[in-house]
Design an enzyme around this catalytic site. Structure first.
Site, short mmCIF file in Angstrom:
data_model
loop_
_atom_site.label_atom_id
_atom_site.label_comp_id
_atom_site.label_asym_id
_atom_site.label_seq_id
_atom_site.Cartn_x
_atom_site.Cartn_y
_atom_site.Cartn_z
N PRO A 89 0.07 -2.27 -4.79
CG PRO A 89 0.21 -0.78 -2.96
CD PRO A 89 0.96 -1.76 -3.45
CD GLU A 116 7.60 2.57 1.49
OE1 GLU A 116 6.75 2.71 0.78
OE2 GLU A 116 7.51 2.23 2.61
NE ARG A 158 -13.42 -20.89 -6.19
CZ ARG A 158 -14.81 -20.64 -6.93
NH1 ARG A 158 -14.47 -19.46 -7.86
NH2 ARG A 158 -16.00 -20.87 -6.66
CG ASP A 173 -18.29 -18.60 -8.42
OD1 ASP A 173 -19.02 -19.13 -7.68
OD2 ASP A 173 -17.45 -18.96 -8.73
N1 SAM Z 1 4.80 2.27 -1.13
C1 SAM Z 1 3.96 1.24 -1.67
C2 SAM Z 1 2.97 1.96 -2.44
O1 SAM Z 1 2.37 3.02 -1.60
O2 SAM Z 1 2.51 1.77 -3.38
C3 SAM Z 1 3.32 0.26 -0.77
C4 SAM Z 1 4.39 -0.78 -0.36
S1 SAM Z 1 3.77 -2.22 0.61
C5 SAM Z 1 4.06 -1.47 2.17
C6 SAM Z 1 4.78 -3.48 0.40
C7 SAM Z 1 4.46 -4.58 -0.82
O3 SAM Z 1 3.27 -5.25 -0.13
C8 SAM Z 1 4.27 -4.05 -2.04
O4 SAM Z 1 5.28 -4.02 -2.85
C9 SAM Z 1 3.27 -5.13 -2.53
O5 SAM Z 1 4.16 -6.29 -2.85
C10 SAM Z 1 2.40 -5.51 -1.33
N2 SAM Z 1 1.08 -5.01 -1.43
C11 SAM Z 1 0.72 -3.99 -0.41
N3 SAM Z 1 -0.59 -3.61 -0.83
C12 SAM Z 1 -0.82 -4.44 -1.94
C13 SAM Z 1 -2.19 -4.43 -2.66
N4 SAM Z 1 -3.14 -3.77 -2.51
N5 SAM Z 1 -2.11 -5.46 -3.76
C14 SAM Z 1 -1.29 -6.02 -4.13
N6 SAM Z 1 0.01 -6.08 -3.29
C15 SAM Z 1 0.20 -5.08 -2.20
#
Ligand code: SAM
Length: 269
Positions: A89, A116, A158, A173
């Protein structure tokens, strides 16, 4: 294109066997290889996580299994390296433009995390020998990166030559680079021409291709003004013709110093 995914939940990627991506794999256009991260954890519990330095809640993915997994997929000094995509994220936003860029790569490796996230040193070390992109699929937090991998792979697949039945369809698109870069596609219709007393807009039945293209463009502008005014703010004078300007003006959007802004009432729903 070759795609490798390292994960503790390879089964989560089962949708890659289905529909468009599944067909692309069957046709040999996409070579997807899934790798179990725990195969690189050698203690009795095959542990891939540990407590965070500095304290706090949650667990962090250990560097050793990740480094071993990435080295096994893309051995250092063994030819051109892949591009590594790390879903998080806190990454840069995944956009259609990035999908187009990734579709031109011969080889992508995905490192979806759980808990995390991955010990930072893994990403820093990988960055010394391959291009690394930390990518977010939206401003929300998922439990793991596998869903993000599905999203990115489908958007990229795609765009690969031979994957879509009609390659033209990607051109119109929403977000497609070019005329649609900052616009959402308008509504679409199919037969019957009248359904539950609702008629298809008559212009679509007219056979007048110029008028149809104009109507579609107006609908794209209208829908973008309604749902994503932030995109209209990114339009430049070069993106629009005089008809677009008239439509935008009717929607309350005018250009000042090369930028469009809304000075009128909100678009009616
Ligand atoms: N503590 C982290 C933070 O707040 O940035 C969040 C970790 S999340 C619980 C676990 C994993 O889910 C991340 O390391 C990533 O691989 C994936 N993930 C969660 N949200 C995501 C998003 N919006 N985009 C891409 N990957 C995501």
């Amino acid at each position: 294109m070759r795609i490798d995914v390292v994960t503790i939940f390879p089964e989560y990627l089962a949708p890659l066997d289905v529909s468009l991506v599944g067909k692309a794999r069957a046709k040999g256009l996409l070579d997807v290889r899934l790798h179990q991260l725990r195969d690189q954890a050698h203690d009795v519990h095959r542990t891939v996580d540990d407590t965070p330095y500095g304290g706090g809640p949650g667990m962090v993915m250990k560097p050793e299994p990740w480094a071993a997994a990435l080295d096994a997929v893309a051995p250092p000094d063994a030819g051109p390296p892949p591009r590594l995509i790390v879903p998080t994220p806190s990454g840069r936003p995944f956009t259609q433009q990035l999908a187009v860029e990734l579709a031109a790569e011969p080889w992508l490796v995905f490192a979806p995390a759980r808990y995390e996230g991955i010990d930072r040193r893994v990403i820093d070390e990988a960055g010394t020998r391959m291009r690394v992109d930390e990518v977010s699929i939206g401003d929300y937090v998922l439990a793991g990166g596998e869903v993000a991998v599905l999203v990115i792979v489908e958007a990229v697949a795609r765009l690969l030559p031979g994957v879509l039945g009609n390659a033209e369809s990607a051109r119109d698109d929403s977000f497609a680079p070019g005329a649609m870069a900052n616009l959402l596609e308008g509504p679409v219709y199919t037969k019957p021409a009248v359904w539950r007393d609702r008629e298809v807009p008559s212009v679509l039945l007219s056979g007048n291709h110029g008028a149809i293209a104009r109507w579609r463009r107006d609908q794209a502008l209208r829908r973008t003004a309604q749902n994503r005014p932030d995109l209209l703010e990114r339009l430049t004078p070069e993106d629009v013709d005089k008809h677009d300007r008239a439509t935008l003006a009717a929607l309350g959007w005018t250009e000042r110093d090369g930028r469009f802004s809304s000075d009128g009432p909100p678009v009616a729903h």
